[in-house]
Design an enzyme around this catalytic site. Structure first.
Site, short mmCIF file in Angstrom:
data_model
loop_
_atom_site.label_atom_id
_atom_site.label_comp_id
_atom_site.label_asym_id
_atom_site.label_seq_id
_atom_site.Cartn_x
_atom_site.Cartn_y
_atom_site.Cartn_z
N ARG A 212 8.05 -56.55 40.27
CA ARG A 212 8.12 -57.15 38.93
C ARG A 212 8.41 -56.07 37.89
O ARG A 212 9.17 -56.30 36.93
CB ARG A 212 6.81 -57.88 38.61
CG ARG A 212 6.67 -59.21 39.33
CD ARG A 212 5.48 -60.01 38.83
NE ARG A 212 4.22 -59.47 39.26
CZ ARG A 212 3.55 -59.88 40.33
NH1 ARG A 212 4.04 -60.82 41.11
NH2 ARG A 212 2.38 -59.34 40.64
N PHE A 228 11.90 -70.23 42.39
CA PHE A 228 10.55 -70.31 42.96
C PHE A 228 9.61 -69.47 42.09
O PHE A 228 8.89 -68.60 42.57
CB PHE A 228 10.53 -69.81 44.40
CG PHE A 228 11.60 -70.39 45.29
CD1 PHE A 228 11.46 -71.65 45.85
CD2 PHE A 228 12.77 -69.68 45.54
CE1 PHE A 228 12.45 -72.19 46.66
CE2 PHE A 228 13.77 -70.21 46.34
CZ PHE A 228 13.62 -71.46 46.90
N ASP A 250 10.91 -74.09 39.50
CA ASP A 250 9.89 -74.28 40.52
C ASP A 250 9.69 -75.78 40.71
O ASP A 250 9.90 -76.56 39.77
CB ASP A 250 8.57 -73.61 40.13
CG ASP A 250 7.66 -73.38 41.34
OD1 ASP A 250 7.69 -72.26 41.88
OD2 ASP A 250 6.96 -74.32 41.75
N SER A 251 9.28 -76.18 41.90
CA SER A 251 9.08 -77.61 42.17
C SER A 251 7.70 -78.09 41.76
O SER A 251 7.43 -79.30 41.80
CB SER A 251 9.29 -77.89 43.66
OG SER A 251 8.36 -77.17 44.45
N ASN A 280 13.74 -79.20 42.55
CA ASN A 280 13.98 -78.61 43.86
C ASN A 280 14.99 -77.49 43.69
O ASN A 280 16.09 -77.71 43.17
CB ASN A 280 14.51 -79.68 44.82
CG ASN A 280 14.88 -79.12 46.17
OD1 ASN A 280 15.89 -78.45 46.32
ND2 ASN A 280 14.07 -79.43 47.17
N ASP A 301 12.70 -65.60 45.39
CA ASP A 301 11.40 -65.27 46.00
C ASP A 301 10.77 -66.55 46.54
O ASP A 301 9.77 -67.04 46.02
CB ASP A 301 10.49 -64.60 44.97
CG ASP A 301 9.19 -64.11 45.58
OD1 ASP A 301 9.16 -63.87 46.81
OD2 ASP A 301 8.19 -63.97 44.85
N CYS A 341 9.03 -63.61 52.71
CA CYS A 341 7.63 -63.29 53.00
C CYS A 341 7.22 -63.87 54.35
O CYS A 341 6.03 -63.98 54.65
CB CYS A 341 6.71 -63.80 51.89
SG CYS A 341 6.70 -65.59 51.70
#
Length: 397
Positions: A212, A228, A250-251, A280, A301, A341
């Site tokens: 970040r 995301f 973001d969802s 989505n 991400d 990840c």
């Protein structure tokens, strides 16, 4: 006297190399009786002791090593010592000394399989995901309180990994009282509220701290797209770095509401430059492409697409799809920070997937920097599985 696990011939090799996992296929037999989380002595096929480990009869990882010295007692003093050592290691690194949000224990890489502990100011959050860690809960918590001097400690042992160990979820305050207000930390000059009770992981993605900061350094004068975005960690750092516009997708509507609230904690940031969109990500990226939008800096991400090796094929397709869309939205000369990840997606495979996406998009991309978890998320050399977070900073023609 503890029970003994006898290994099949040749299966002691990983232990000799100090890998802490013992799979069910490596075991010849159990001598004696062992219950969930009990400490057992691990021996080679000839009965030579090799390690002390926690027994987990319901998991494919049948035992996790506490100590590669089979003569070391596994008791309360052992766990207090291991916890204190982990805390001291982080205190010895200057870049971590002033962090308000910090990982204190990183499971196997700190010699404590199944134990995660994070500190947010004067609050510690512990997550126990293995049978052995659950068995020694009291000793681990006592060690954390003693080593940190925290005002309170909350247990967030609600990971789905516990079900694989035959464990029920366990959450609640284990020391001290809940704070009167929300927990707020400051990271690189940006304030963020942390929901330790219901947020992802222990409340915040501490592993991306250094990345970040890098994003803030790259964002000046750029149009940034953060996919995301969760509660806005990357987005707020982009604004702090001088981005002209930050579109965050973001969802989860609750996550976006938390992101907007986090932005309000920072009156020095220009909220008019931030756009938050609940959608989505895959569908939204296609719509942005259809609308002719482009960005100078894109952050990808995504969540864990491959929770296990069985999901690698499906996850690979998802990673390729999102990176392909990212390449198509990136302006010439732009930068992309892309991450995985998923522990099942290794560094080489991830690079191969991203390279395939660039080829299909007709873009030439160069790796400027390889990205990984922050310094408080160390990786034991004998345990490469600990390198779950991997990323690439790309410059794209």
């Amino acid at each position: 006297m503890s029970a003994t696990l006898i290994l099949h011939p040749g299966k002691e090799r990983s232990l000799i190399k100090r890998h802490p996992w013992i799979f069910d296929t490596s075991l010849a037999r159990l001598v004696g009786q062992a219950r969930l989380g009990d400490t057992v002595t691990v021996c080679d096929t000839h009965g030579k002791p090799l390690a002390k480990a926690a027994y987990s009869p319901h998991s494919k990882i049948r035992a996790r090593v506490w100590s590669f010295d089979p003569d070391v007692p596994i008791d309360h003093a052992f766990f207090k010592r291991r916890v204190a050592e982990a805390v001291r290691r982080r205190a010895a690194l200057p870049e971590l000394a002033t962090q308000q949000g910090l990982r204190l224990i990183h499971a196997e890489s700190d010699g404590l399989p199944g134990v995660i502990a994070d500190r947010y100011g004067d609050t510690v959050v512990v997550q126990l995901t293995s049978a052995g860690a659950d068995k020694w809960r009291d000793a681990i918590i006592a060690g954390l309180i003693q080593a940190t001097g925290c005002a309170r400690l909350f247990e967030r042992s609600d990971s789905e990994l516990r079900a694989l160990e035959g464990l029920e979820p366990a959450t609640g305050w284990r020391f001290g009282a809940a704070p009167e207000g929300e927990i707020v930390i400051e990271e690189h000059g940006v304030k963020m509220a942390v929901d330790i009770v219901a947020g992802h992981k222990t409340g915040f993605y501490l592993d991306q701290r250094a990345n970040r900061r890098l994003l803030a350094e790259l964002s000046h004068g750029k149009r940034v797209l953060n996919c995301f975005c969760y509660t806005g960690g990357f987005s707020l750092q982009a604004l702090a770095g001088g981005a002209t516009r930050v579109l965050s997708i973001d969802s989860s509507q609750p996550a976006l509401e938390r992101a907007v609230a986090n932005l309000a904690l920072n009156p020095g940031l220009d909220a008019s430059r931030a756009v938050w969109r609940c959608a989505n990500v895959f569908e939204e990226l296609r719509q942005l492409k259809a609308a002719g939008e482009t960005f100078d800096l894109i952050v990808l991400d995504p969540p864990k697409f491959a929770p296990s090796a069985a999901h690698i094929g499906r996850a690979s397709r998802a990673y390729k799809d999102v990176n392909l869309l990212g390449f198509k939205l990136l302006a010439p000369g732009g930068l992309m920070m892309t991450y995985s990840c998923s522990g099942g997606i290794g560094v080489e495979l991830f690079q191969k997937i991203v390279a395939g996406a660039a080829l299909d998009a007709g873009r030439t991309a160069r790796i400027v920097k390889r990205l990984q978890g922050a310094a408080d998320h160390p990786i034991d050399l004998a345990f490469p599985e600990g390198e779950y977070l991997k990323g690439l900073l790309l410059q794209v023609d």
